[in-house]
Motif scaffolding. Structure first.
Motif, PDB file in Angstrom:
ATOM      1  N   ALA A  84     -29.390   6.223  50.589  1.00 47.10           N
ATOM      2  CA  ALA A  84     -30.035   6.998  51.452  1.00 47.10           C
ATOM      3  C   ALA A  84     -29.810   8.301  51.267  1.00 47.10           C
ATOM      4  CB  ALA A  84     -30.004   6.497  52.732  1.00 47.10           C
ATOM      5  N   VAL A  85     -30.890   9.310  51.068  1.00 46.92           N
ATOM      6  CA  VAL A  85     -30.518  10.855  50.828  1.00 46.92           C
ATOM      7  C   VAL A  85     -30.999  11.433  52.132  1.00 46.92           C
ATOM      8  CG1 VAL A  85     -31.122  12.752  49.281  1.00 46.92           C
ATOM      9  CG2 VAL A  85     -30.863  10.509  48.260  1.00 46.92           C
ATOM     10  N   VAL A  86     -30.253  12.046  52.751  1.00 42.33           N
ATOM     11  CA  VAL A  86     -30.660  12.630  54.088  1.00 42.33           C
ATOM     12  C   VAL A  86     -30.795  13.863  54.103  1.00 42.33           C
ATOM     13  CG1 VAL A  86     -30.208  12.565  56.709  1.00 42.33           C
ATOM     14  CG2 VAL A  86     -29.360  10.597  55.012  1.00 42.33           C
ATOM     15  N   GLN A  87     -32.117  14.649  54.906  1.00 49.53           N
ATOM     16  CA  GLN A  87     -32.144  15.998  54.821  1.00 49.53           C
ATOM     17  C   GLN A  87     -32.574  16.398  55.996  1.00 49.53           C
ATOM     18  OE1 GLN A  87     -35.244  15.354  51.352  1.00 49.53           O
ATOM     19  NE2 GLN A  87     -34.705  17.597  51.159  1.00 49.53           N
TER      20      GLN A  87
ATOM     21  N   ARG B 208     -39.011   8.065  53.436  1.00 50.64           N
ATOM     22  CA  ARG B 208     -39.839   7.971  52.303  1.00 50.64           C
ATOM     23  C   ARG B 208     -39.153   7.283  51.256  1.00 50.64           C
ATOM     24  NH1 ARG B 208     -41.755  14.234  51.068  1.00 50.64           N
ATOM     25  NH2 ARG B 208     -42.615  14.839  53.212  1.00 50.64           N
ATOM     26  N   LEU B 209     -39.971   6.432  50.491  1.00 48.83           N
ATOM     27  CA  LEU B 209     -39.384   5.713  49.312  1.00 48.83           C
ATOM     28  C   LEU B 209     -39.619   6.887  47.999  1.00 48.83           C
ATOM     29  CD1 LEU B 209     -40.330   2.232  49.441  1.00 48.83           C
ATOM     30  CD2 LEU B 209     -38.261   3.107  50.118  1.00 48.83           C
ATOM     31  N   ASP B 210     -38.612   6.785  47.121  1.00 48.15           N
ATOM     32  CA  ASP B 210     -39.012   7.556  45.778  1.00 48.15           C
ATOM     33  C   ASP B 210     -39.789   6.657  44.974  1.00 48.15           C
ATOM     34  OD1 ASP B 210     -37.348   5.512  44.502  1.00 48.15           O
ATOM     35  OD2 ASP B 210     -35.869   7.327  44.027  1.00 48.15           O
TER      36      ASP B 210
ATOM     37  N   VAL C 179     -38.879  -2.010  49.320  1.00 47.37           N
ATOM     38  CA  VAL C 179     -37.676  -1.563  48.711  1.00 47.37           C
ATOM     39  C   VAL C 179     -36.919  -2.192  47.853  1.00 47.37           C
ATOM     40  CG1 VAL C 179     -35.588  -0.924  49.545  1.00 47.37           C
ATOM     41  CG2 VAL C 179     -37.303  -0.215  50.832  1.00 47.37           C
ATOM     42  N   LYS C 180     -36.601  -1.542  46.595  1.00 46.53           N
ATOM     43  CA  LYS C 180     -35.749  -2.487  45.684  1.00 46.53           C
ATOM     44  C   LYS C 180     -34.384  -2.305  46.105  1.00 46.53           C
ATOM     45  CE  LYS C 180     -39.603  -1.708  42.524  1.00 46.53           C
ATOM     46  NZ  LYS C 180     -40.271  -0.806  41.648  1.00 46.53           N
ATOM     47  N   PHE C 181     -33.615  -2.924  46.617  1.00 46.59           N
ATOM     48  CA  PHE C 181     -32.275  -3.050  46.693  1.00 46.59           C
ATOM     49  C   PHE C 181     -31.490  -3.527  45.666  1.00 46.59           C
ATOM     50  CE2 PHE C 181     -34.201  -4.129  50.995  1.00 46.59           C
ATOM     51  CZ  PHE C 181     -33.346  -2.881  51.725  1.00 46.59           C
ATOM     52  N   ASP C 182     -30.307  -3.095  45.335  1.00 45.42           N
ATOM     53  CA  ASP C 182     -29.506  -3.272  44.353  1.00 45.42           C
ATOM     54  C   ASP C 182     -28.994  -4.810  44.295  1.00 45.42           C
ATOM     55  OD1 ASP C 182     -27.215  -3.127  45.661  1.00 45.42           O
ATOM     56  OD2 ASP C 182     -26.468  -1.200  44.874  1.00 45.42           O
ATOM     57  N   ASP C 183     -28.072  -5.124  43.261  1.00 46.43           N
ATOM     58  CA  ASP C 183     -27.566  -6.535  43.345  1.00 46.43           C
ATOM     59  C   ASP C 183     -26.677  -6.694  44.435  1.00 46.43           C
ATOM     60  OD1 ASP C 183     -25.742  -4.859  42.019  1.00 46.43           O
ATOM     61  OD2 ASP C 183     -25.223  -6.259  40.636  1.00 46.43           O
TER      62      ASP C 183
END
Length: 82
Positions: free
Chosen positions: A20-23, A77-79, A10-14
């Protein structure tokens, strides 16, 4: 799913966050977009319940802890950007 491997990918921001997009797992309906830090993602993966990071309250929260509308996690899932 290997929790540690996924957390490394995972590439977390600064700020240490990811969106998280929840479906809905059955209908693919978009339910919400929220923020997760590493601890929220770890708990989500381990407990199969959705945990998020509240930017306004600066704390973790379990979806449904006050409303009762728990989100059971079926898949993560990761994009392509991680």
């Amino acid at each position: 799913m290997d929790t540690e491997k996924l957390l490394q990918d995972v590439k977390f921001d600064d700020r240490g966050l990811i969106a998280a997009v929840v479906q809905d797992a059955q209908t693919d309906e978009l339910l919400m977009v929220a923020w997760m830090n590493a601890e929220a993602l770890r708990r989500t993966l381990e407990e199969h319940r959705a945990w998020y990071w509240s930017r306004s309250r600066q704390k973790l929260w379990l979806k449904g802890e006050s409303s009762g509308h728990i989100q059971k996690v079926v898949e993560v899932r990761l994009d392509c950007d991680g």
